[in-house]
Design a protein around this motif. Structure first.
Motif, PDB file in Angstrom:
ATOM      1  N   LEU A  35      -0.213   5.909   0.300  1.00 28.21           N
ATOM      2  CA  LEU A  35      -1.358   5.194   0.868  1.00 28.21           C
ATOM      3  C   LEU A  35      -0.849   4.288   1.980  1.00 28.21           C
ATOM      4  O   LEU A  35       0.158   3.599   1.809  1.00 28.21           O
ATOM      5  CB  LEU A  35      -2.061   4.360  -0.196  1.00 28.21           C
ATOM      6  N   ALA A  36      -1.541   4.293   3.113  1.00 28.33           N
ATOM      7  CA  ALA A  36      -1.165   3.443   4.241  1.00 28.33           C
ATOM      8  C   ALA A  36      -2.394   2.680   4.705  1.00 28.33           C
ATOM      9  O   ALA A  36      -3.286   3.252   5.336  1.00 28.33           O
ATOM     10  CB  ALA A  36      -0.585   4.279   5.375  1.00 28.33           C
ATOM     11  N   GLY A  37      -2.458   1.409   4.359  1.00 25.16           N
ATOM     12  CA  GLY A  37      -3.580   0.569   4.764  1.00 25.16           C
ATOM     13  C   GLY A  37      -3.413   0.088   6.189  1.00 25.16           C
ATOM     14  O   GLY A  37      -2.312  -0.255   6.616  1.00 25.16           O
ATOM     15  N   ILE A  38      -4.515   0.081   6.924  1.00 25.83           N
ATOM     16  CA  ILE A  38      -4.505  -0.412   8.299  1.00 25.83           C
ATOM     17  C   ILE A  38      -4.871  -1.884   8.266  1.00 25.83           C
ATOM     18  O   ILE A  38      -5.895  -2.272   7.695  1.00 25.83           O
ATOM     19  CB  ILE A  38      -5.481   0.399   9.174  1.00 25.83           C
ATOM     20  N   LYS A  39      -4.000  -2.706   8.852  1.00 27.44           N
ATOM     21  CA  LYS A  39      -4.206  -4.151   8.825  1.00 27.44           C
ATOM     22  C   LYS A  39      -5.525  -4.509   9.487  1.00 27.44           C
ATOM     23  O   LYS A  39      -5.881  -3.914  10.492  1.00 27.44           O
ATOM     24  CB  LYS A  39      -3.052  -4.867   9.539  1.00 27.44           C
ATOM     25  N   THR A  40      -6.244  -5.396   8.939  1.00 29.33           N
ATOM     26  CA  THR A  40      -5.894  -6.252   7.840  1.00 29.33           C
ATOM     27  C   THR A  40      -6.615  -5.813   6.573  1.00 29.33           C
ATOM     28  O   THR A  40      -6.004  -5.674   5.524  1.00 29.33           O
ATOM     29  CB  THR A  40      -6.242  -7.721   8.187  1.00 29.33           C
ATOM     30  N   ARG A  41      -7.900  -5.589   6.651  1.00 25.00           N
ATOM     31  CA  ARG A  41      -8.668  -5.315   5.440  1.00 25.00           C
ATOM     32  C   ARG A  41      -8.407  -3.929   4.840  1.00 25.00           C
ATOM     33  O   ARG A  41      -8.585  -3.734   3.647  1.00 25.00           O
ATOM     34  CB  ARG A  41     -10.150  -5.557   5.703  1.00 25.00           C
ATOM     35  N   GLY A  42      -7.955  -2.992   5.635  1.00 22.68           N
ATOM     36  CA  GLY A  42      -7.605  -1.676   5.117  1.00 22.68           C
ATOM     37  C   GLY A  42      -6.455  -1.733   4.127  1.00 22.68           C
ATOM     38  O   GLY A  42      -6.392  -0.944   3.184  1.00 22.68           O
ATOM     39  N   VAL A  43      -5.557  -2.677   4.328  1.00 22.31           N
ATOM     40  CA  VAL A  43      -4.430  -2.851   3.404  1.00 22.31           C
ATOM     41  C   VAL A  43      -4.948  -3.281   2.038  1.00 22.31           C
ATOM     42  O   VAL A  43      -4.503  -2.773   1.000  1.00 22.31           O
ATOM     43  CB  VAL A  43      -3.419  -3.886   3.953  1.00 22.31           C
ATOM     44  N   LEU A  61       1.587   4.710  -6.770  1.00 21.95           N
ATOM     45  CA  LEU A  61       1.766   5.266  -5.431  1.00 21.95           C
ATOM     46  C   LEU A  61       2.392   4.244  -4.489  1.00 21.95           C
ATOM     47  O   LEU A  61       2.099   3.051  -4.587  1.00 21.95           O
ATOM     48  CB  LEU A  61       0.421   5.697  -4.842  1.00 21.95           C
ATOM     49  N   PRO A  62       3.213   4.721  -3.549  1.00 16.92           N
ATOM     50  CA  PRO A  62       3.737   3.814  -2.525  1.00 16.92           C
ATOM     51  C   PRO A  62       2.595   3.358  -1.611  1.00 16.92           C
ATOM     52  O   PRO A  62       1.654   4.110  -1.355  1.00 16.92           O
ATOM     53  CB  PRO A  62       4.735   4.661  -1.746  1.00 16.92           C
ATOM     54  N   LEU A  63       2.713   2.131  -1.122  1.00 16.03           N
ATOM     55  CA  LEU A  63       1.699   1.550  -0.240  1.00 16.03           C
ATOM     56  C   LEU A  63       2.375   0.988   0.995  1.00 16.03           C
ATOM     57  O   LEU A  63       3.252   0.132   0.887  1.00 16.03           O
ATOM     58  CB  LEU A  63       0.916   0.450  -0.965  1.00 16.03           C
ATOM     59  N   ALA A  64       1.971   1.488   2.153  1.00 15.28           N
ATOM     60  CA  ALA A  64       2.470   0.982   3.427  1.00 15.28           C
ATOM     61  C   ALA A  64       1.370   0.163   4.091  1.00 15.28           C
ATOM     62  O   ALA A  64       0.189   0.319   3.783  1.00 15.28           O
ATOM     63  CB  ALA A  64       2.884   2.142   4.326  1.00 15.28           C
ATOM     64  N   SER A  65       1.772  -0.696   4.996  1.00 21.47           N
ATOM     65  CA  SER A  65       0.850  -1.546   5.733  1.00 21.47           C
ATOM     66  C   SER A  65       1.088  -1.298   7.225  1.00 21.47           C
ATOM     67  O   SER A  65       2.174  -1.574   7.727  1.00 21.47           O
ATOM     68  CB  SER A  65       1.142  -3.009   5.358  1.00 21.47           C
ATOM     69  N   LEU A  66       0.077  -0.753   7.909  1.00 21.78           N
ATOM     70  CA  LEU A  66       0.232  -0.389   9.318  1.00 21.78           C
ATOM     71  C   LEU A  66      -0.420  -1.394  10.249  1.00 21.78           C
ATOM     72  O   LEU A  66      -1.579  -1.761  10.077  1.00 21.78           O
ATOM     73  CB  LEU A  66      -0.394   0.984   9.589  1.00 21.78           C
ATOM     74  N   ASP A  67       0.338  -1.806  11.257  1.00 21.68           N
ATOM     75  CA  ASP A  67      -0.166  -2.657  12.326  1.00 21.68           C
ATOM     76  C   ASP A  67      -0.449  -1.751  13.519  1.00 21.68           C
ATOM     77  O   ASP A  67       0.455  -1.093  14.031  1.00 21.68           O
ATOM     78  CB  ASP A  67       0.889  -3.707  12.683  1.00 21.68           C
ATOM     79  N   THR A  68      -1.689  -1.682  13.947  1.00 18.85           N
ATOM     80  CA  THR A  68      -2.045  -0.783  15.049  1.00 18.85           C
ATOM     81  C   THR A  68      -1.952  -1.448  16.423  1.00 18.85           C
ATOM     82  O   THR A  68      -1.935  -0.744  17.435  1.00 18.85           O
ATOM     83  CB  THR A  68      -3.481  -0.240  14.871  1.00 18.85           C
ATOM     84  N   LYS A  69      -1.873  -2.760  16.464  1.00 21.73           N
ATOM     85  CA  LYS A  69      -1.927  -3.466  17.755  1.00 21.73           C
ATOM     86  C   LYS A  69      -0.886  -2.987  18.774  1.00 21.73           C
ATOM     87  O   LYS A  69      -1.229  -2.796  19.934  1.00 21.73           O
ATOM     88  CB  LYS A  69      -1.818  -4.973  17.538  1.00 21.73           C
ATOM     89  N   PRO A  70       0.383  -2.767  18.381  1.00 20.36           N
ATOM     90  CA  PRO A  70       1.353  -2.302  19.389  1.00 20.36           C
ATOM     91  C   PRO A  70       1.089  -0.874  19.874  1.00 20.36           C
ATOM     92  O   PRO A  70       1.681  -0.438  20.855  1.00 20.36           O
ATOM     93  CB  PRO A  70       2.693  -2.356  18.652  1.00 20.36           C
ATOM     94  N   PHE A  71       0.202  -0.152  19.216  1.00 25.07           N
ATOM     95  CA  PHE A  71      -0.061   1.246  19.556  1.00 25.07           C
ATOM     96  C   PHE A  71      -1.444   1.450  20.176  1.00 25.07           C
ATOM     97  O   PHE A  71      -1.844   2.579  20.424  1.00 25.07           O
ATOM     98  CB  PHE A  71       0.088   2.110  18.295  1.00 25.07           C
TER      99      PHE A  71
END
Length: 172
Positions: A35-43, A61-71
């Protein structure tokens, strides 16, 4: 500005539970799922799905936290606060976000994701799909479809951040 509640705390809990069941039903095995939550509330939504899966299936399950701002292609931020403590190479990753709108945040999330490895498949789970796509992106798991006008905004409140669980439709 007018504000109308379209989802309360009980409805949000039920919706996230239903999305969790859908994820479980569509995967014969949850091994290899990230699972990869998109910051902020998606996480926070992804963390809730992770906890439900752990309760129901006994799998953490593993949980990642994605920051989309740099992309992003509209606003550039150089600091990347992504937390990716698991290899995603060859895994199925489910991106989780609060609202799907134009699709640009999801595009940025995918760019971020592939900068960390090449997943076997990428899925998308969103609490709210409000339409108005600018890119050919659709969610695999949708909590609620809410048709909106361009003069409206969908505002998601998550108790971990906003001290309440609710979704509001606001008019500018």
């Amino acid at each position: 500005m007018t504000k109308k509640e379209i989802m309360d705390a009980v409805t949000m809990r039920r919706t996230i539970m239903r999305m969790t069941y859908e994820i479980i039903e569509r995967h014969k095995s949850l091994d290899g799922l990230v699972l990869a939550g998109i910051k902020t509330r998606g996480v926070e939504i992804a963390a809730r799905i992770k906890e439900r899966i752990k309760e129901l299936e006994g799998i953490d399950l593993p949980l990642a936290s994605l920051d989309t701002k740099p992309f992003r292609d509209d606003v550039k931020e150089t600091t990347d606060t992504t937390q990716m403590d698991v290899s995603i190479a060859g895994k199925e990753v489910i991106l989780v976000d609060d609202v799907l709108f134009t699709g640009r945040t999801i595009r940025a999330a995918i760019d971020n994701l592939v900068s960390h490895g090449r997943p076997a498949r990428v899925g998308l789970a969103v609490l709210i799909d409000r339409g108005h796509r600018e890119l050919p992106i659709r969610a695999d798991y949708v909590g609620k479809n809410i048709p909106t006008s361009s003069e409206e905004d969908v505002v998601v409140h998550i108790s971990e951040i906003d001290q309440e669980d609710a979704v509001f439709l606001t008019k500018k």
